[in-house]
Design an enzyme around this catalytic site. Structure first.
Site, PDB file in Angstrom:
ATOM      1  N   LYS A 123      87.481  16.723  60.274  1.00  0.00           N
ATOM      2  CA  LYS A 123      87.737  16.404  58.870  1.00  0.00           C
ATOM      3  C   LYS A 123      88.095  17.690  58.122  1.00  0.00           C
ATOM      4  CE  LYS A 123      85.317  13.982  55.070  1.00  0.00           C
ATOM      5  NZ  LYS A 123      84.032  13.301  54.737  1.00  0.00           N
ATOM      6  N   SER A 204      84.308   8.856  52.912  1.00  0.00           N
ATOM      7  CA  SER A 204      85.391   9.804  52.743  1.00  0.00           C
ATOM      8  C   SER A 204      85.996  10.286  54.053  1.00  0.00           C
ATOM      9  CB  SER A 204      84.914  11.009  51.939  1.00  0.00           C
ATOM     10  OG  SER A 204      83.895  11.712  52.635  1.00  0.00           O
ATOM     11  N   SER A 228      79.727   8.115  54.131  1.00  0.00           N
ATOM     12  CA  SER A 228      81.090   8.523  54.468  1.00  0.00           C
ATOM     13  C   SER A 228      81.382   8.624  55.958  1.00  0.00           C
ATOM     14  CB  SER A 228      81.423   9.861  53.799  1.00  0.00           C
ATOM     15  OG  SER A 228      81.546   9.681  52.411  1.00  0.00           O
TER      16      SER A 228
END
Length: 541
Positions: A123, A204, A228
């Protein structure tokens, strides 16, 4: 490329990524559901596991380089062409060179472990000190190369993993604006759900969920503060592990909250998640929370992959989470039946107090900690950092509103900036209250009362249609709150499908109980086999 040129070319639609993957201009994405995905080419490594990749490399059938080349080709075909998934923000320009080095080590008889030569994507809030940038999806950090790797990236490199690229995410890990859209960032555009392209991948860690599900990487890493990892794992039909806070170091990860943040594995199978989990544990002087992991972490979580792991396990059914689609609850009842058939002792109900996670105090805690923790992170970038504080990020957004805020604003950031220091009594009271409610008076009390090995609940409601006007649908059910606030482990596993859309089931428990949760999750996965590769439909009825 200097910062001004980067912003100019990004606005024109072509900068920031390598390996021929361009970045579409924010606000000019393909409309959700618009156009079909075209013919998706077959892929040799569809649904391949890490142990299978190791066998291929051991036999000489494949090398780390040939595997990496295959994934790069897959990304080229699906991420900016065809379905246009937009799961990657940038590709590591050194990935093939790293693969060659690792192949050389293998030829010389040295294999570092189960991740040797395996591509892993991170990420875009995990620092890497290489030719990739770390930006949390924001143009405010465009061009930022941190002075050293995050601890997680450092550990993965040491384990022989190939850091393939940085993955798209909800910008600033979704802690930016009200009426926000998950999976959207100014750098990456709108990430799309591979099961139905007009549906949201959740966030996210949206790019991590999509890339793992669509077989755009062997393994991915996401981060979670309040769901997330869990939500995109459920919405993209994969396995996600949110570890106990402190099991994985947070040093070098762009933060929201030091009391809740953690990175964790996002993969297609529990086996792969367990292998990835053990590769990045360890005590890190840069993150004091990891001191608590001493004596509590395992470097090999694969030892807990027991197909009979449900036999005799006491599992409490948490029915205090509301808002789930009735069809998800039907799948949940089937899942409970499968656990019972596999020998689990089901305690039903085993409820948690809803007020413990569903009030205003958790948001207040995040607003206080975001300002303090983000400013501390930015200070580690040194005096040449593109921005030096949350206040400067807010100013940047306002100066570049057409790029940064075409769909929604930054109200969360403004509210955080207005908060005082972490010595404020309002903050201290809030963090004590919510942690006690979700730890001692919540998960701990429930587990002790019923002598549970795990608590189970549906992970998240159905993926919603992406909507840049109204923003995300947040009225659906979610079970991520208690474990997130407590800082306790949570594992989501595919539970089934509703009209072609995946949904997950979550197993969570007390701190440092990853071994028991992995054992249970693996046995459930093996008994039910609900993972199914996505079909890249433009929409689903």
């Amino acid at each position: 490329m200097n910062r001004r040129a980067f912003l100019r070319t990004t606005a024109a639609g072509g900068a920031g990524l390598t390996a021929g993957i361009g970045c579409a201009p924010p606000g000019a994405e393909s409309p959700a559901g618009g156009g079909g995905p075209g013919e998706v080419p077959p892929f040799e490594f569809d649904e391949v596991t890490v142990p299978e990749l190791q066998r291929m490399m051991e036999s000489g059938e494949h090398t780390a380089r040939s595997i990496t080349e295959a994934y790069l080709g897959r990304i080229e075909a699906l991420d900016r062409q065809g379905p246009e998934l937009r799961s990657y923000i940038e590709i590591n320009p050194d990935a093939l060179a790293i693969a060659d080095e690792l192949d050389g080590e293998r030829t010389a008889g040295s294999v570092r472990g189960p991740l040797h030569g395996v591509p892993v994507a991170l990420k875009d809030n995990l620092d890497t000190h290489d030719r990739m940038t770390t930006t949390a999806g924001s143009l405010a950090l465009a061009g930022s190369i941190p002075p050293r790797d995050s601890f997680v990236a450092e550990r993965l490199r040491a384990a022989g993993a190939i850091l393939l690229g940085k993955l798209n995410m909800s910008e600033w890990a979704y802690f930016r604006g009200e009426r926000a859209t998950s999976g959207w960032s100014a750098r990456g555009g709108q990430c799309r759900n591979p099961y139905a392209l007009d549906r949201n991948p959740c966030g996210s860690s949206s790019g991590s969920g999509v890339a793992a599900s669509a077989n755009l990487c062997a393994l991915t890493v996401g981060t979670e503060t309040g769901g997330s990892i869990m939500c995109p794992s459920s919405s993209n039909g994969i396995v996600g592990i949110k570890p106990t806070v402190g099991l994985w170091s947070r040093s070098g990860i762009i933060p929201i909250s030091h009391s809740q943040d953690t990175a964790g594995p996002m993969t297609r199978t529990v086996t792969d998640a367990a292998l990835l989990l053990g590769a990045a544990v360890g005590v890190d002087p840069r993150d004091e929370a990891t001191a608590r992991s001493e004596g509590n972490f395992q470097t090999d979580y694969a030892q807990f992959l027991d197909p009979a792991g449900l036999q005799g396990a006491r599992i409490g059914v948490a029915r205090s989470f509301t808002g789930f689609d009735p069809r998800i609850m039907d799948l949940f009842e089937d899942a409970i039946g499968a656990m019972r058939d596999a020998g689990a002792v089901i305690v039903d109900p085993a409820n948690l107090p809803e007020a413990a996670w569903n009030d205003e105090l958790p948001l207040l805690v995040l607003e206080y900690e975001f300002k303090a923790d983000l400013n501390a992170y930015l200070a580690t970038l040194g005096p040449d950092a593109p921005v030096q504080s949350l206040a400067e990020i807010i100013e940047f957004n306002e100066r570049n509103a057409e790029l940064e805020m075409p769909h929604f604003g930054h109200e969360r950031m403004v509210a955080s900036e207005a908060r005082g220091p972490l010595t404020d009594e309002a903050y201290l009271h809030a963090v004590r209250t919510i942690q006690r409610a979700n730890r001692e008076d919540g998960i701990d009390a429930l587990v002790i009362e019923h002598e549970l090995d795990a608590i189970v609940a549906p992970t998240r409601d159905l993926p919603w249609v992406t909507d840049h006007i109204k923003g995300d649908r947040l009225d659906g059910g979610s079970s991520a709150g208690p474990a997130a606030i407590a800082g306790y482990p949570d594992i989501s596993v595919p539970m089934g499908f509703v009209k072609g859309l995946p949904v997950g089931v979550s197993f969570f428990g007390r701190a440092w109980t990853e071994p028991a949760l992995i054992r249970i999750a693996y046995a459930f996965e093996q008994a039910t086999g609900q993972r199914r590769a996505p079909g890249f439909a433009a929409t689903l009825g």
